[in-house]
Write a protein that holds these residues in place. Structure first.
Motif, PDB file in Angstrom:
ATOM      1  N   SER A  58       0.822  -1.213   0.000  1.00 47.89           N
ATOM      2  CA  SER A  58       0.000   0.000   0.000  1.00 47.89           C
ATOM      3  C   SER A  58       0.857   1.265   0.000  1.00 47.89           C
ATOM      4  CB  SER A  58      -0.919  -0.003   1.229  1.00 47.89           C
ATOM      5  OG  SER A  58      -0.137  -0.078   2.420  1.00 47.89           O
ATOM      6  N   LEU A  59       2.082   1.166  -0.482  1.00 49.83           N
ATOM      7  CA  LEU A  59       2.950   2.332  -0.536  1.00 49.83           C
ATOM      8  C   LEU A  59       2.453   3.311  -1.594  1.00 49.83           C
ATOM      9  CD1 LEU A  59       6.436   0.532  -0.414  1.00 49.83           C
ATOM     10  CD2 LEU A  59       5.256   1.649   1.471  1.00 49.83           C
ATOM     11  N   THR A  60       2.935   4.525  -1.548  1.00 42.31           N
ATOM     12  CA  THR A  60       2.600   5.496  -2.582  1.00 42.31           C
ATOM     13  C   THR A  60       3.271   5.090  -3.884  1.00 42.31           C
ATOM     14  OG1 THR A  60       4.525   6.878  -2.100  1.00 42.31           O
ATOM     15  CG2 THR A  60       2.516   7.306  -0.824  1.00 42.31           C
ATOM     16  N   ILE A  61       2.748   5.608  -4.992  1.00 44.99           N
ATOM     17  CA  ILE A  61       3.286   5.256  -6.302  1.00 44.99           C
ATOM     18  C   ILE A  61       4.752   5.663  -6.419  1.00 44.99           C
ATOM     19  CG2 ILE A  61       2.487   7.393  -7.359  1.00 44.99           C
ATOM     20  CD1 ILE A  61       2.776   3.874  -8.990  1.00 44.99           C
ATOM     21  N   GLU A  62       5.109   6.791  -5.791  1.00 44.75           N
ATOM     22  CA  GLU A  62       6.504   7.231  -5.851  1.00 44.75           C
ATOM     23  C   GLU A  62       7.427   6.226  -5.164  1.00 44.75           C
ATOM     24  OE1 GLU A  62       4.016   9.147  -4.952  1.00 44.75           O
ATOM     25  OE2 GLU A  62       3.914  10.558  -6.643  1.00 44.75           O
ATOM     26  N   GLU A  63       7.004   5.704  -4.025  1.00 46.15           N
ATOM     27  CA  GLU A  63       7.817   4.718  -3.309  1.00 46.15           C
ATOM     28  C   GLU A  63       7.894   3.410  -4.088  1.00 46.15           C
ATOM     29  OE1 GLU A  63       7.538   5.199   1.370  1.00 46.15           O
ATOM     30  OE2 GLU A  63       5.547   5.282   0.451  1.00 46.15           O
ATOM     31  N   VAL A  64       6.784   3.012  -4.692  1.00 44.70           N
ATOM     32  CA  VAL A  64       6.773   1.788  -5.499  1.00 44.70           C
ATOM     33  C   VAL A  64       7.759   1.910  -6.657  1.00 44.70           C
ATOM     34  CG1 VAL A  64       5.393   0.379  -7.067  1.00 44.70           C
ATOM     35  CG2 VAL A  64       4.430   1.130  -4.886  1.00 44.70           C
ATOM     36  N   ILE A  65       7.706   3.055  -7.345  1.00 42.34           N
ATOM     37  CA  ILE A  65       8.597   3.276  -8.485  1.00 42.34           C
ATOM     38  C   ILE A  65      10.052   3.252  -8.041  1.00 42.34           C
ATOM     39  CG2 ILE A  65       9.367   5.003 -10.157  1.00 42.34           C
ATOM     40  CD1 ILE A  65       6.430   5.809 -10.488  1.00 42.34           C
ATOM     41  N   HIS A  66      10.363   3.980  -6.987  1.00 37.42           N
ATOM     42  CA  HIS A  66      11.739   4.097  -6.533  1.00 37.42           C
ATOM     43  C   HIS A  66      12.308   2.737  -6.110  1.00 37.42           C
ATOM     44  CE1 HIS A  66      15.074   4.933  -3.763  1.00 37.42           C
ATOM     45  NE2 HIS A  66      15.292   5.996  -4.522  1.00 37.42           N
ATOM     46  N   LYS A  67      11.545   1.996  -5.290  1.00 36.11           N
ATOM     47  CA  LYS A  67      12.044   0.718  -4.796  1.00 36.11           C
ATOM     48  C   LYS A  67      12.119  -0.324  -5.916  1.00 36.11           C
ATOM     49  CE  LYS A  67      10.853   1.244   0.066  1.00 36.11           C
ATOM     50  NZ  LYS A  67      10.221   0.627   1.264  1.00 36.11           N
ATOM     51  N   THR A  68      11.178  -0.256  -6.847  1.00 35.91           N
ATOM     52  CA  THR A  68      11.217  -1.185  -7.978  1.00 35.91           C
ATOM     53  C   THR A  68      12.433  -0.918  -8.851  1.00 35.91           C
ATOM     54  OG1 THR A  68       8.806  -1.382  -7.998  1.00 35.91           O
ATOM     55  CG2 THR A  68       9.974  -2.016 -10.001  1.00 35.91           C
ATOM     56  N   MET A  69      12.680   0.353  -9.166  1.00 43.18           N
ATOM     57  CA  MET A  69      13.837   0.714  -9.975  1.00 43.18           C
ATOM     58  C   MET A  69      15.137   0.321  -9.287  1.00 43.18           C
ATOM     59  SD  MET A  69      13.106   2.197 -12.909  1.00 43.18           S
ATOM     60  CE  MET A  69      14.517   3.249 -13.225  1.00 43.18           C
ATOM     61  N   ALA A  70      15.218   0.569  -7.993  1.00 39.25           N
ATOM     62  CA  ALA A  70      16.426   0.238  -7.247  1.00 39.25           C
ATOM     63  C   ALA A  70      16.670  -1.265  -7.282  1.00 39.25           C
ATOM     64  CB  ALA A  70      16.307   0.731  -5.800  1.00 39.25           C
ATOM     65  N   GLY A  71      15.604  -2.044  -7.136  1.00 43.15           N
ATOM     66  CA  GLY A  71      15.746  -3.499  -7.170  1.00 43.15           C
ATOM     67  C   GLY A  71      16.185  -4.008  -8.516  1.00 43.15           C
ATOM     68  N   ILE A  72      15.591  -3.462  -9.585  1.00 49.79           N
ATOM     69  CA  ILE A  72      15.953  -3.882 -10.943  1.00 49.79           C
ATOM     70  C   ILE A  72      17.416  -3.541 -11.235  1.00 49.79           C
ATOM     71  CG2 ILE A  72      15.543  -3.428 -13.396  1.00 49.79           C
ATOM     72  CD1 ILE A  72      12.571  -3.089 -12.669  1.00 49.79           C
ATOM     73  N   ASN A  73      17.835  -2.329 -10.858  1.00 50.87           N
ATOM     74  CA  ASN A  73      19.224  -1.936 -11.080  1.00 50.87           C
ATOM     75  C   ASN A  73      20.185  -2.879 -10.369  1.00 50.87           C
ATOM     76  OD1 ASN A  73      18.159   0.193 -12.466  1.00 50.87           O
ATOM     77  ND2 ASN A  73      19.122   1.804 -11.254  1.00 50.87           N
ATOM     78  N   GLU A  74      19.800  -3.294  -9.158  1.00 59.26           N
ATOM     79  CA  GLU A  74      20.670  -4.178  -8.385  1.00 59.26           C
ATOM     80  C   GLU A  74      20.736  -5.567  -9.008  1.00 59.26           C
ATOM     81  OE1 GLU A  74      20.751  -6.087  -3.910  1.00 59.26           O
ATOM     82  OE2 GLU A  74      19.952  -4.059  -4.178  1.00 59.26           O
ATOM     83  N   ILE A  75      19.599  -6.085  -9.438  1.00 63.12           N
ATOM     84  CA  ILE A  75      19.560  -7.424 -10.034  1.00 63.12           C
ATOM     85  C   ILE A  75      20.384  -7.469 -11.316  1.00 63.12           C
ATOM     86  CG2 ILE A  75      18.070  -9.116 -11.182  1.00 63.12           C
ATOM     87  CD1 ILE A  75      15.883  -8.339  -9.189  1.00 63.12           C
ATOM     88  N   LEU A  76      20.226  -6.458 -12.153  1.00 67.93           N
ATOM     89  CA  LEU A  76      20.912  -6.437 -13.446  1.00 67.93           C
ATOM     90  C   LEU A  76      22.335  -5.895 -13.347  1.00 67.93           C
ATOM     91  CD1 LEU A  76      18.029  -5.190 -15.783  1.00 67.93           C
ATOM     92  CD2 LEU A  76      18.769  -7.527 -15.321  1.00 67.93           C
ATOM     93  N   ASP A  77      22.695  -5.376 -12.170  1.00 66.43           N
ATOM     94  CA  ASP A  77      24.036  -4.837 -11.952  1.00 66.43           C
ATOM     95  C   ASP A  77      24.364  -3.768 -12.995  1.00 66.43           C
ATOM     96  OD1 ASP A  77      26.506  -4.489 -10.770  1.00 66.43           O
ATOM     97  OD2 ASP A  77      27.451  -6.090 -11.929  1.00 66.43           O
TER      98      ASP A  77
END
Length: 222
Positions: free
Chosen positions: A148-167
């Motif tokens: 139930s996070l805000t859309i901004e938090e969802v975007i930020h955490k999703t992007m951070a996770g993708i960047n980390e996975i793909l290095d």
């Protein structure tokens, strides 16, 4: 670290193999000992008195040995199964260079195989660890998206996770503007840094525009 003056090796090319097998594209200069090793996948033992001594790889290896006034005496492939992980190069001082004794050659060959097997074990362990970490991160991303996070938090955490996975060094998220059809940059994330910009991209412009128009993912290696 060896600094190679361009005057010594104007066409120098350095290939670093880090926890990964050699590919068919990792080919050194033709006519070198390393090229022969990769082609035939067999140990090379060089006669110390040979006047026809070939270059090791025509760049880093030759300059490295020259720094120590040494010449290659044995170059052994690091092979485990069908995979070549690299090469073990052994050298001696030019003044005392002799071909390794006949009884030493099988030992060196066995040593190279043992080293290759250990390199493979380390590589597989690192690969398994990396996949486990990526799976854990993907689960975290999925939980973030459905929370139930805000859309901004969802975007930020999703992007951070993708960047980390793909290095990767950075990632950018573009969202389509329903009124104009343009793609607007919402967030650029690089490491611990975040930028929010108002940059816009026309729907017919660039790779991102193609992806939106065709509704297909694309990987661009150029």
């Amino acid at each position: 670290v060896v600094c190679t003056p361009l005057a010594m090796a104007p066409d120098a090319v350095i290939t670093i193999c880090d926890n990964a097998p050699l590919s068919q594209n990792d080919q050194p200069a033709a006519g070198t000992l390393m090229a022969s090793l990769i082609q035939h996948k067999a140990p090379i033992f060089v006669n110390g008195d040979s006047t026809q001594r070939a270059a090791i790889d025509a760049d880093l290896g030759d300059n490295l040995f020259a720094t120590f006034n040494a010449v290659p005496m044995a170059i052994l492939p690091l092979i485990s199964g069908q995979t070549m992980w690299g090469a073990l190069v052994i050298g001696q001082k030019k003044e005392t260079a002799v071909q390794p004794a006949a009884d030493m050659q099988p030992f060196l060959t066995h040593l190279a195989r043992h080293l290759a097997k250990n390199l493979e074990i380390v590589h597989l362990a690192n690969e398994a660890r990396s996949r486990a970490d990526a799976l854990q991160r993907m689960n975290q991303i999925a939980q973030t998206v459905t929370s139930s996070l805000t859309i901004e938090e969802v975007i930020h955490k999703t992007m951070a996770g993708i960047n980390e996975i793909l290095d990767v060094e950075a990632g950018i998220l573009l969202l389509a503007d329903e009124e104009t059809g343009e793609l607007q940059s919402q967030i650029i994330l690089g490491g611990n840094n975040k930028w929010e910009t108002g940059y816009r991209l026309r729907p017919e412009e660039g790779i991102a525009g193609w992806v939106v128009r065709n509704n297909q993912p694309v990987i661009v290696n150029d």
